[in-house]
Design an enzyme around this catalytic site. Sequence first.
Site, PDB file in Angstrom:
ATOM      1  N   ASP A 209      -7.879  -5.359   0.001  1.00 20.51           N
ATOM      2  CA  ASP A 209      -8.255  -6.084  -1.148  1.00 20.51           C
ATOM      3  C   ASP A 209      -8.288  -7.562  -0.926  1.00 20.51           C
ATOM      4  OD1 ASP A 209      -9.590  -4.272  -2.481  1.00 20.51           O
ATOM      5  OD2 ASP A 209      -7.865  -3.601  -3.621  1.00 20.51           O
TER       6      ASP A 209
ATOM      7  N   HIS B 291       0.930  -1.018   0.012  1.00 16.17           N
ATOM      8  CA  HIS B 291       0.006   0.093  -0.132  1.00 16.17           C
ATOM      9  C   HIS B 291       1.081   1.055   0.022  1.00 16.17           C
ATOM     10  CE1 HIS B 291      -3.206   2.853   1.186  1.00 16.17           C
ATOM     11  NE2 HIS B 291      -4.067   1.977   0.782  1.00 16.17           N
TER      12      HIS B 291
HETATM   13  N1  ACO Z   1       4.255  -7.825  -4.249  1.00 13.20           N
HETATM   14  C1  ACO Z   1       5.590  -7.772  -4.363  1.00 13.20           C
HETATM   15  N2  ACO Z   1       6.064  -6.635  -4.287  1.00 13.20           N
HETATM   16  C2  ACO Z   1       5.638  -5.570  -4.088  1.00 13.20           C
HETATM   17  C3  ACO Z   1       4.190  -5.722  -3.982  1.00 13.20           C
HETATM   18  C4  ACO Z   1       3.519  -6.904  -3.932  1.00 13.20           C
HETATM   19  N3  ACO Z   1       2.232  -6.677  -3.782  1.00 13.20           N
HETATM   20  N4  ACO Z   1       3.768  -4.150  -3.666  1.00 13.20           N
HETATM   21  C5  ACO Z   1       4.782  -3.433  -3.645  1.00 13.20           C
HETATM   22  N5  ACO Z   1       6.055  -4.251  -3.996  1.00 13.20           N
HETATM   23  C6  ACO Z   1       7.644  -3.825  -4.080  1.00 13.20           C
HETATM   24  C7  ACO Z   1       7.765  -3.095  -5.168  1.00 13.20           C
HETATM   25  O1  ACO Z   1       8.318  -4.103  -6.067  1.00 13.20           O
HETATM   26  C8  ACO Z   1       8.758  -2.281  -4.638  1.00 13.20           C
HETATM   27  O2  ACO Z   1       9.986  -2.943  -4.684  1.00 13.20           O
HETATM   28  P1  ACO Z   1      11.603  -2.214  -4.983  1.00 13.20           P
HETATM   29  O3  ACO Z   1      11.470  -1.101  -4.054  1.00 13.20           O
HETATM   30  O4  ACO Z   1      12.570  -3.120  -4.890  1.00 13.20           O
HETATM   31  O5  ACO Z   1      11.339  -1.724  -6.277  1.00 13.20           O
HETATM   32  C9  ACO Z   1       8.263  -1.808  -3.466  1.00 13.20           C
HETATM   33  O6  ACO Z   1       7.691  -2.957  -3.120  1.00 13.20           O
HETATM   34  C10 ACO Z   1       7.443  -0.437  -3.423  1.00 13.20           C
HETATM   35  O7  ACO Z   1       6.513  -0.618  -4.405  1.00 13.20           O
HETATM   36  P2  ACO Z   1       5.972   0.425  -5.292  1.00 13.20           P
HETATM   37  O8  ACO Z   1       4.997  -0.114  -6.529  1.00 13.20           O
HETATM   38  O9  ACO Z   1       6.867   1.652  -5.562  1.00 13.20           O
HETATM   39  O10 ACO Z   1       4.855   1.132  -4.266  1.00 13.20           O
HETATM   40  P3  ACO Z   1       3.520   1.980  -4.440  1.00 13.20           P
HETATM   41  O11 ACO Z   1       3.396   2.665  -3.416  1.00 13.20           O
HETATM   42  O12 ACO Z   1       3.902   2.766  -5.932  1.00 13.20           O
HETATM   43  O13 ACO Z   1       2.525   0.866  -4.930  1.00 13.20           O
HETATM   44  C11 ACO Z   1       0.763  -0.857  -4.814  1.00 13.20           C
HETATM   45  C12 ACO Z   1       1.578   0.627  -3.907  1.00 13.20           C
HETATM   46  C13 ACO Z   1       0.307  -0.243  -5.974  1.00 13.20           C
HETATM   47  C14 ACO Z   1      -0.457  -0.871  -3.758  1.00 13.20           C
HETATM   48  C15 ACO Z   1       1.655  -1.861  -4.480  1.00 13.20           C
HETATM   49  O14 ACO Z   1       1.912  -2.376  -3.106  1.00 13.20           O
HETATM   50  C16 ACO Z   1       1.015  -2.866  -5.358  1.00 13.20           C
HETATM   51  O15 ACO Z   1       1.169  -3.071  -6.809  1.00 13.20           O
HETATM   52  N6  ACO Z   1       0.114  -4.062  -4.810  1.00 13.20           N
HETATM   53  C17 ACO Z   1      -0.494  -4.901  -5.372  1.00 13.20           C
HETATM   54  C18 ACO Z   1      -1.746  -4.541  -5.956  1.00 13.20           C
HETATM   55  C19 ACO Z   1      -2.798  -3.978  -4.925  1.00 13.20           C
HETATM   56  O16 ACO Z   1      -2.997  -4.880  -3.841  1.00 13.20           O
HETATM   57  N7  ACO Z   1      -3.374  -2.878  -4.972  1.00 13.20           N
HETATM   58  C20 ACO Z   1      -4.378  -2.613  -3.836  1.00 13.20           C
HETATM   59  C21 ACO Z   1      -3.919  -1.349  -3.147  1.00 13.20           C
HETATM   60  S1  ACO Z   1      -5.109  -1.038  -2.049  1.00 13.20           S
HETATM   61  C22 ACO Z   1      -6.178  -0.430  -2.679  1.00 13.20           C
HETATM   62  O17 ACO Z   1      -6.242   0.503  -3.531  1.00 13.20           O
HETATM   63  C23 ACO Z   1      -7.890  -0.424  -2.113  1.00 13.20           C
END
Ligand code: ACO
Length: 380
Positions: A317, A261
């Site tokens: 979610d 998140h």
């Molecule tokens: N699984 C594995 N690795 C992850 C995940 C995940 N679900 N989420 C983030 N990471 C990692 C990224 O690869 C990144 O690693 P790095 O620093 O080595 O590059 C780091 O954690 C940070 O991730 P970002 O994508 O930069 O974080 P951001 O804040 O932009 O994205 C997001 C947040 C989109 C929710 C992300 O965690 C994700 O894609 N999660 C899965 C989708 C999801 O569950 N979305 C619902 C969010 S809640 C809602 O909207 C109701």
Amino acid sequence: MAEVAKKGLEGIVVAESKTSLVNGSEGKLVYEGYPIETLAENASFEEVAFLLWNERLPNKAELENLRSTIATEATLPAELIAQLKSYPVKADPMAMLRTAVSASAMYDKDSEDNSVEANRRKAIRLTGQITTICAAWDRIRNGKEPIAPRKDLTLAQNFIYMLSGDEPDATASEAIDVYLVLLAEHGMNASTFASRVTVATGSDMHSGIVSGIGTLKGPSHGGANAEAMNMFLEIAEPENVEPWFKKNIKEGDRRIMGIGHRIYKALDPRAAILEEKAKALAESSGNEKWFQIAKKLADAARADSYFIERKLFPNVDYYSAIVLYTIHLDVDMFTPLFAMARVVGWSAHIIEQFANNRLIRPDVNYVGPMGLQWTPVDQR
Ligand code: ACO
């Protein structure tokens, strides 16, 4: 010297809001002063809607008035039902919802009125109508006639009733009601921001809600609940969790959907509540497999240094997917259900935006070429 761009606008504060507080480091969520745990335990969805639209809890008469007004306003114009019947049955339900809500504006006498009174009426009407559209669509695409909402039911009960045509099942309606409470509002999330950007131009509430729906659809936001369930279905058995995690996450480049998140760097408090609900529902349904898969995968991630270092926890979610699947909703209806709840938050923010509006217009650093010579088209 140009300012460095903040990718994803991370950490940028764009408004003052009284709707909700999201404390990401402590994993706390508060609507209008009330902790989410208190609301999930005690409040109905209608009570939360009143709270978010009026900044206070309703008394008994106000609550009953809002419940019955939402139930009454949930009726769709006949022209809109006819339109729903003309959409391709294989349409993505979020694409259907985006289109239907946009079309509904043309049958709404208040659509171009941006007064606070009209916006309050539209918030109520859209909250009722989005639920009816979702239920009607699920019937239409399965070759059944849509069912009109009943005036004596809550929105959660009406949803179950309009899906099945039967007296609403108490377990399913209660699960939906808690889900709606938990998902109603969440600070400056992407879809709420989109709604506010849209109305800040002086556009209208329907346009703002359509922007919200389009933004919610993506798998990084509301679309993650369906993606999470598809992932659990792909894993299929609890004993497959470890090899799946190793192959797809540790050795592959996939993300665990429903984990991570932008704001929460601790457990999302809604995920904690939904984990309990998912467990109880799984036990009472006699099918615990999907909960076990989800729990085992979350535990694998929580024990893994990659997830620990990045502070990645289950979000709302993750376990909501199990709750919705256990009450037999189709997976592609999960994100529309999220919209059924979030329309309350979007509309509360839209009302707030109109009350103290200024065009939202950020800046961008131009990094393209300069001083190019013009070449006529026949010489390129
Ligand atoms: N699984 C594995 N690795 C992850 C995940 C995940 N679900 N989420 C983030 N990471 C990692 C990224 O690869 C990144 O690693 P790095 O620093 O080595 O590059 C780091 O954690 C940070 O991730 P970002 O994508 O930069 O974080 P951001 O804040 O932009 O994205 C997001 C947040 C989109 C929710 C992300 O965690 C994700 O894609 N999660 C899965 C989708 C999801 O569950 N979305 C619902 C969010 S809640 C809602 O909207 C109701």
